[in-house]
Design a protein around this motif. Structure first.
Motif, PDB file in Angstrom:
ATOM      1  N   GLN B  90      12.691  50.178 -11.650  1.00 36.66           N
ATOM      2  CA  GLN B  90      11.956  50.954 -12.651  1.00 36.66           C
ATOM      3  C   GLN B  90      11.643  49.835 -13.899  1.00 36.66           C
ATOM      4  O   GLN B  90      10.558  50.158 -14.553  1.00 36.66           O
ATOM      5  N   ASN B  93       9.047  47.116 -12.419  1.00 36.15           N
ATOM      6  CA  ASN B  93       7.628  47.691 -12.358  1.00 36.15           C
ATOM      7  C   ASN B  93       7.233  48.636 -13.464  1.00 36.15           C
ATOM      8  O   ASN B  93       5.996  48.839 -13.578  1.00 36.15           O
ATOM      9  N   GLY B  94       7.954  48.884 -14.286  1.00 34.63           N
ATOM     10  CA  GLY B  94       7.626  49.726 -15.532  1.00 34.63           C
ATOM     11  C   GLY B  94       7.298  48.916 -16.674  1.00 34.63           C
ATOM     12  O   GLY B  94       6.438  48.385 -16.902  1.00 34.63           O
ATOM     13  N   PRO B  95       8.341  48.982 -17.777  1.00 37.17           N
ATOM     14  CA  PRO B  95       7.843  48.338 -19.072  1.00 37.17           C
ATOM     15  C   PRO B  95       7.540  46.809 -19.033  1.00 37.17           C
ATOM     16  O   PRO B  95       6.439  46.639 -19.706  1.00 37.17           O
ATOM     17  N   SER B  97       6.150  45.328 -16.584  1.00 35.53           N
ATOM     18  CA  SER B  97       4.695  44.923 -15.973  1.00 35.53           C
ATOM     19  C   SER B  97       3.582  45.726 -16.817  1.00 35.53           C
ATOM     20  O   SER B  97       2.599  45.126 -16.670  1.00 35.53           O
ATOM     21  N   THR B  98       3.880  46.760 -17.537  1.00 35.79           N
ATOM     22  CA  THR B  98       3.038  47.518 -18.129  1.00 35.79           C
ATOM     23  C   THR B  98       2.963  46.803 -19.503  1.00 35.79           C
ATOM     24  O   THR B  98       1.827  46.706 -20.205  1.00 35.79           O
ATOM     25  N   PHE B  99       3.859  46.792 -20.314  1.00 35.71           N
ATOM     26  CA  PHE B  99       3.681  46.248 -21.731  1.00 35.71           C
ATOM     27  C   PHE B  99       3.636  44.728 -21.822  1.00 35.71           C
ATOM     28  O   PHE B  99       3.042  44.407 -22.820  1.00 35.71           O
ATOM     29  N   TRP B 102       0.039  43.723 -22.257  1.00 33.44           N
ATOM     30  CA  TRP B 102      -0.347  44.206 -23.676  1.00 33.44           C
ATOM     31  C   TRP B 102       0.140  43.322 -24.692  1.00 33.44           C
ATOM     32  O   TRP B 102      -0.572  42.913 -25.719  1.00 33.44           O
ATOM     33  N   PHE B 163       2.266  39.120 -11.871  1.00 40.47           N
ATOM     34  CA  PHE B 163       0.950  39.812 -11.856  1.00 40.47           C
ATOM     35  C   PHE B 163       0.081  39.647 -10.653  1.00 40.47           C
ATOM     36  O   PHE B 163      -0.977  40.237 -10.625  1.00 40.47           O
ATOM     37  N   ALA B 166      -1.255  42.431  -8.451  1.00 40.69           N
ATOM     38  CA  ALA B 166      -2.152  43.304  -8.809  1.00 40.69           C
ATOM     39  C   ALA B 166      -3.659  42.475  -8.946  1.00 40.69           C
ATOM     40  O   ALA B 166      -4.453  43.329  -8.999  1.00 40.69           O
TER      41      ALA B 166
END
Lengths: 195, 358
Positions: B90, B93-95, B97-99, B102, B163, B166
């Motif tokens: 979690q 693959n969560g914070p 990979s997403t933040f 950014w 990454f 993706a």
């Protein structure tokens, strides 16, 4: 379509490790790699219980979710398989798996991980069914031959069941209904005390 | 008169009544504790509860990750179910990979913003006289560039592994990306130790120049980070901040990386999960910081690149950006004009790097 499942009956498993041996023999798994293992809790104490565990072929498999090269796929039977040709041996699937199923041969320099190996539900892998290449990389493809996984077929006490989830559940339910003694529902003892 | 007294006593009664109601509203529900305290003996005691039903309690222990015994030996073989993996999944693959992307995008935008706001980076204001000041020894420069090349290799391969699924699989296809990912893994694993060693060497040789002082506090308070020129020594507070991020954050990234490439020594799954999360999360911040460092060294402060390539900077650059240091160097008579002088300064500067200017 069938949804393949393993189920290990904790009241029947006698920790004989026959499933581990059957798996190694059927799939000719390399030295140091065990696709299946038996774990005993409270070993040697009253109430000790054993469970045979391997890859559980999860619906939402954590290994597949974290794999950087996306090599996992689920067959129409619900079996989680992987493509060893694309595996880079990073070990992330091993970090994510709750059951400790992914195994790595330690054959490379400085003990770096080789290509991941895990239980295939005796369903081989991407190469042609029953081919020599498939056997070499992934082991036996008993599913293609109409047989069930070697571990479950070999189980002497029929503790380890494998096959279509509905049928496995039916067999287990019938066993539980006929079984003497206390209910084994999770938390029963806590909720109702001695039954 | 008596009417007033009556009014006052009436309002007092209302006030007292309101307070009583409030207090009661808070206190009365607490009587539940009294009931529990009195009724306690009638409820089953904790000991009764803990009397186990081996069949049902077994699954509780399994779910809690209790360690058992297994004839099969190997990492994590004694545990049936480990919850750490789900947390690992979690967070990765969560914070992360997403933040992560950014953070990198914001840092790139920030650098671009700095470039635009400063009108294309700060240039040396005075005309160059040809005089130079030695800044970094040959040793520091060589170590810096080995580290920098290693860092770039690690950056490219590391981002590919995080990454690539993706971004690169749609471009290269599964087989093409897998081939690159295997190469990237080897480059990453073998460059990592090189980076770690050069990081330690560079931190040790630059440590003396980077000890914080009162000047650094002023630098932050007076807006040095916004591009304003505040009197500063050999390294300003922003540069020192980058140094300390390297010394602490970089070291953590390096150590967690070494843990990850030695699965035979650090076998525990929980160690690996933590190491990977720390490694990836901190490395993304590190990369974000490196964007600012690369910008400041090239376009941000024109002339700064000479310090780490040629080893010296122009006197005018030194006076503009590091005035306190420049005046100290000038007083010591270490201003040079010719290449021979430079060569001499390289020979004379001790291997610890900072020379007599520190």
């Amino acid at each position: 379509m069938a949804r393949m499942k393993f189920l290990c009956d904790a009241d029947r498993c006698i920790e004989c490790n026959g499933c581990v041996t059957a798996c190694k023999n059927a799939n000719e798994v390399p030295w140091g790699v065990n696709r299946r293992r038996v774990v005993t809790l409270n070993d040697g104490l009253p109430g000790e219980k054993s469970i045979s565990v391997a890859c559980m072929h999860c619906t939402d498999a954590p290994c597949a979710a974290v794999c950087p090269v996306d090599i996992f796929y689920t067959t129409t039977d619900g079996i989680v398989l992987h493509d060893k040709d694309l595996c880079i041996g990073c070990g992330y699937c091993f970090y994510a798996c709750p059951f400790g199923a992914p195994q790595f041969p330690k054959t490379e320099a400085f003990g770096m991980r080789g290509k991941m190996d895990k239980c295939t539900f005796c369903a081989g892998g991407p190469p042609e069914d029953g081919s020599e290449e498939e056997f070499e990389k992934y082991g036996a493809n008993r599913i293609a031959a109409g047989k069930l996984p070697a571990c479950a077929e070999m189980c002497a006490t029929k503790a380890l069941l494998a096959g279509d989830g509905d049928m496995v559940a039916d067999i287990y339910r019938q066993r539980v209904m006929r079984r003497a003694g206390r209910p084994q529902t999770w938390g029963w003892g806590k909720a109702y005390g001695e039954a | 008169m008596s009417e007033q007294t009556a009014m006052r006593s009436k309002s007092r009664r209302i006030l007292v009544g309101a307070v009583l109601v409030l207090v009661a509203a808070m206190v009365v529900p607490l009587t539940g504790y009294v009931y529990v305290a009195v009724a306690q003996p009638q409820i089953e005691t904790a000991a009764d509860w803990q009397e186990t039903n081996p069949r049902s309690e077994y699954w509780r222990e399994v779910r809690q990750g209790t360690e058992g015994y297994s004839a099969v030996k190997g990492p994590a073989a004694d545990v049936l179910i480990d919850n750490g993996g789900q947390i690992f999944r979690q967070i990765r693959n969560g914070p992360i990979s997403t933040f992560g992307p950014w953070v990198l995008a914001i840092m790139l935008l920030g650098v671009a913003g700095m470039f635009v706001l400063s009108g294309g980076g700060q240039k040396v204001e005075k005309p160059l006289s040809g005089k130079r000041v030695p800044r970094w020894s040959a040793y520091v420069r060589v170590v810096h560039w080995i580290m920098a090349i290693a860092f770039l290799l690690l950056l490219i391969t590391g981002l590919s592994l995080l990454f690539g699924r993706a971004v690169l699989i749609p471009l290269l296809g599964a087989e093409g990306f897998s081939a690159w990912a295997i190469t990237a893994k080897y480059i990453h694993n073998f460059t990592g130790p090189v980076f770690a060693v050069t990081l330690v060497l560079l931190v040790l040789s630059m440590l003396r120049d980077n000890l914080p002082s009162k000047v650094d506090v002023d630098w932050f308070l007076k807006g040095g980070f916004a591009g304003k020129h505040v009197p500063t020594g050999k390294l300003n507070a922003g540069e020192k901040l980058w140094f300390w991020f390297n010394a602490v954050g970089g070291l953590v990234v390096a150590v967690s990386g070494v843990v990850l490439i030695l699965p035979n020594i650090f076998e525990a799954r929980s160690t690996m999960q933590l190491a990977l999360l720390v490694h990836a999360g901190l490395a993304l911040l590190y990369i974000g910081g490196s964007f600012v460092h690369m910008y400041m060294g090239t376009l941000g402060a024109r002339g700064a690149l000479d310090a780490i390539t040629k080893g010296h900077v122009s006197s005018e650059w030194a006076e503009q950006h590091h005035d306190l240091w420049y005046h100290e160097v000038k007083k010591d008579g270490e201003e040079f004009v010719s290449d021979e002088d430079d060569a001499r300064s390289n020979r004379e500067m001790p291997a610890t790097g900072s020379g007599s200017t520190a």
